[in-house]
Design a protein around this motif. Structure first.
Motif, mmCIF file in Angstrom:
data_model
loop_
_atom_site.group_PDB
_atom_site.id
_atom_site.type_symbol
_atom_site.label_atom_id
_atom_site.label_comp_id
_atom_site.label_asym_id
_atom_site.label_seq_id
_atom_site.Cartn_x
_atom_site.Cartn_y
_atom_site.Cartn_z
ATOM 1 N N PRO A 51 0.830 -1.216 0.000
ATOM 2 C CA PRO A 51 0.000 0.000 0.000
ATOM 3 C C PRO A 51 0.862 1.262 0.000
ATOM 4 O O PRO A 51 1.946 1.285 0.588
ATOM 5 C CB PRO A 51 -0.809 -0.112 1.304
ATOM 6 C CG PRO A 51 -0.739 -1.566 1.677
ATOM 7 C CD PRO A 51 0.574 -2.060 1.182
ATOM 8 N N SER A 52 0.383 2.293 -0.687
ATOM 9 C CA SER A 52 1.058 3.607 -0.719
ATOM 10 C C SER A 52 2.495 3.503 -1.210
ATOM 11 O O SER A 52 3.392 4.178 -0.692
ATOM 12 C CB SER A 52 1.031 4.255 0.680
ATOM 13 O OG SER A 52 -0.284 4.327 1.186
ATOM 14 N N SER A 53 2.713 2.644 -2.204
ATOM 15 C CA SER A 53 4.082 2.388 -2.662
ATOM 16 C C SER A 53 4.398 3.037 -4.004
ATOM 17 O O SER A 53 5.402 2.710 -4.626
ATOM 18 C CB SER A 53 4.313 0.879 -2.770
ATOM 19 O OG SER A 53 3.433 0.305 -3.726
ATOM 20 N N ARG A 54 3.567 3.951 -4.460
ATOM 21 C CA ARG A 54 3.775 4.518 -5.797
ATOM 22 C C ARG A 54 5.113 5.247 -5.898
ATOM 23 O O ARG A 54 5.856 5.059 -6.870
ATOM 24 C CB ARG A 54 2.635 5.478 -6.129
ATOM 25 C CG ARG A 54 1.264 4.829 -6.135
ATOM 26 C CD ARG A 54 0.177 5.885 -6.184
ATOM 27 N NE ARG A 54 -1.150 5.288 -6.109
ATOM 28 C CZ ARG A 54 -2.265 5.992 -5.979
ATOM 29 N NH1 ARG A 54 -2.214 7.310 -5.918
ATOM 30 N NH2 ARG A 54 -3.440 5.386 -5.917
ATOM 31 N N GLU A 55 5.401 6.077 -4.907
ATOM 32 C CA GLU A 55 6.655 6.826 -4.936
ATOM 33 C C GLU A 55 7.857 5.893 -4.855
ATOM 34 O O GLU A 55 8.888 6.130 -5.482
ATOM 35 C CB GLU A 55 6.696 7.842 -3.788
ATOM 36 C CG GLU A 55 5.642 8.924 -3.880
ATOM 37 C CD GLU A 55 5.770 9.752 -5.153
ATOM 38 O OE1 GLU A 55 6.914 9.918 -5.637
ATOM 39 O OE2 GLU A 55 4.736 10.224 -5.662
ATOM 40 N N LEU A 56 7.727 4.834 -4.080
ATOM 41 C CA LEU A 56 8.820 3.873 -3.960
ATOM 42 C C LEU A 56 9.069 3.181 -5.290
ATOM 43 O O LEU A 56 10.219 3.014 -5.703
ATOM 44 C CB LEU A 56 8.505 2.840 -2.874
ATOM 45 C CG LEU A 56 9.529 1.716 -2.695
ATOM 46 C CD1 LEU A 56 10.892 2.284 -2.304
ATOM 47 C CD2 LEU A 56 9.058 0.715 -1.650
ATOM 48 N N VAL A 57 7.997 2.781 -5.978
ATOM 49 C CA VAL A 57 8.148 2.134 -7.281
ATOM 50 C C VAL A 57 8.798 3.088 -8.273
ATOM 51 O O VAL A 57 9.677 2.698 -9.055
ATOM 52 C CB VAL A 57 6.783 1.654 -7.807
ATOM 53 C CG1 VAL A 57 6.910 1.113 -9.230
ATOM 54 C CG2 VAL A 57 6.208 0.576 -6.897
ATOM 55 N N CYS A 58 8.387 4.351 -8.248
ATOM 56 C CA CYS A 58 8.984 5.340 -9.143
ATOM 57 C C CYS A 58 10.470 5.528 -8.837
ATOM 58 O O CYS A 58 11.288 5.707 -9.748
ATOM 59 C CB CYS A 58 8.252 6.678 -9.020
ATOM 60 S SG CYS A 58 6.578 6.667 -9.711
ATOM 61 N N THR A 59 10.823 5.470 -7.552
ATOM 62 C CA THR A 59 12.230 5.591 -7.172
ATOM 63 C C THR A 59 13.033 4.394 -7.650
ATOM 64 O O THR A 59 14.140 4.539 -8.179
ATOM 65 C CB THR A 59 12.360 5.716 -5.638
ATOM 66 O OG1 THR A 59 11.666 6.878 -5.201
ATOM 67 C CG2 THR A 59 13.818 5.818 -5.224
#
Length: 303
Positions: free
Chosen positions: A182-190
């Motif tokens: 959950p809430s991992s969009r920024e992590l995936v983009c990184t």
């Protein structure tokens, strides 16, 4: 300058000249600095790479002389040049990172493997057994970054070391784990070095999303009243991730739907509950983008 002239005049068909040239090089190489040795090493390997692969018996002594000369230059006991400097120069000169002639194959493989411990030293200890934590790995996200095409861990541009097989494999599991959180969009983009300003499509991201949707459909077939909340959360989360990645054009909806259609057609599973969830998911993701996608292309997936 004199060494350059000698290398330029090397001709494998002239046995006497070949042997005399390497005799001169051997006698004077220890009097030069490591930069000259490094350049000479690359030039000798390039010259020998033009020699025929099938060596006549009477020419074996020539090729062995060249091999012994290269072996001396790579020897750490001789100390003619730093080992990593030699390794880096040769790896950058040849497309496969190794001399192209078979005569150097065993010697170079042994020399290259001697840097495996160094590769382990500059790697992140235990990274293959770890996973990033959403909300806590952003500042240190650089250690999780992977190449968008190969999904291998990103190395520095000038890093030519050979890493272990496990360290060099595709990190599909790492990326799938991050997407599932959950809430991992920024992590995936990184991890993928994706920027909202550039909006670059990532094919590997599409493939993983397709696999995650397919896996969710399979798990939905085993759905029970007790597992319904978990299944519902999974589909809501996948829907949210798909909308985000499609909105910023990191993934193409058309390619996602066509890839999912192909994946389902290859499967022998008769989806019932999973099909209902798939229809719900597709309706959710195409609703905001009816002008960007041909709705007719969704029919094979729903059917």
């Amino acid at each position: 300058f004199i060494f350059d002239l000698l290398i330029d005049r090397l001709n494998f068909s002239e046995t006497s000249s070949w042997m005399q040239t390497f005799n001169i090089l051997s006698n004077h190489i220890s009097k030069t600095d490591y930069r000259v040795c490094r350049e000479l090493l690359v030039r000798v390997l390039s010259k020998v790479s033009t020699c025929p692969l099938a060596i006549p018996r009477e020419k074996i002594s020539q090729i062995e002389t060249a091999k012994n000369f290269v072996s001396r230059m790579l020897s750490r006991e001789e100390g003619l040049l730093p080992g990593y400097s030699a390794y880096s120069a040769v790896a950058k000169r040849f497309p496969d990172g190794a001399p192209s002639h078979w005569i150097f194959e065993d010697m170079w493989e042994k020399f290259r493997n001697s840097f495996l411990l160094l590769a382990d030293l500059v790697s992140v200890p235990g990274r293959l057994s770890l996973r990033p934590i959403v909300g806590y790995s952003s500042s240190t996200g650089v250690i999780w970054k992977v190449d968008q095409n190969s999904l291998q861990f990103v190395r520095k541009p000038n890093n030519v070391l050979r890493f272990s097989k496990e360290e060099s494999q595709c990190q599909v599991g790492l990326l799938a784990h991050a997407i599932n959180q959950p809430s991992s969009r920024e992590l995936v983009c990184t991890i993928l070095s994706l920027s909202r300003q550039n909006r670059q499509r990532c094919i590997q991201l599409e493939d993983i999303l397709i696999q995650l949707i397919f896996d969710a459909a399979k798990r939905s077939e085993e759905e029970s009243s007790a597992s319904l909340p978990r299944i519902t959360f999974t589909w809501n989360h996948l829907c949210s991730q798909l909308v985000f990645f499609a909105l910023f054009q990191f993934a193409s909806l058309s390619n996602l739907i066509s890839g999912l259609t192909e994946k389902l057609s290859e499967s022998q599973i008769n989806f019932v509950k999973g099909r209902d969830w798939l229809v719900w998911l597709l309706l959710q993701i195409i609703s905001p983008s009816l002008q960007k996608i041909d709705v007719i292309s969704v029919n094979p997936t729903i059917a």
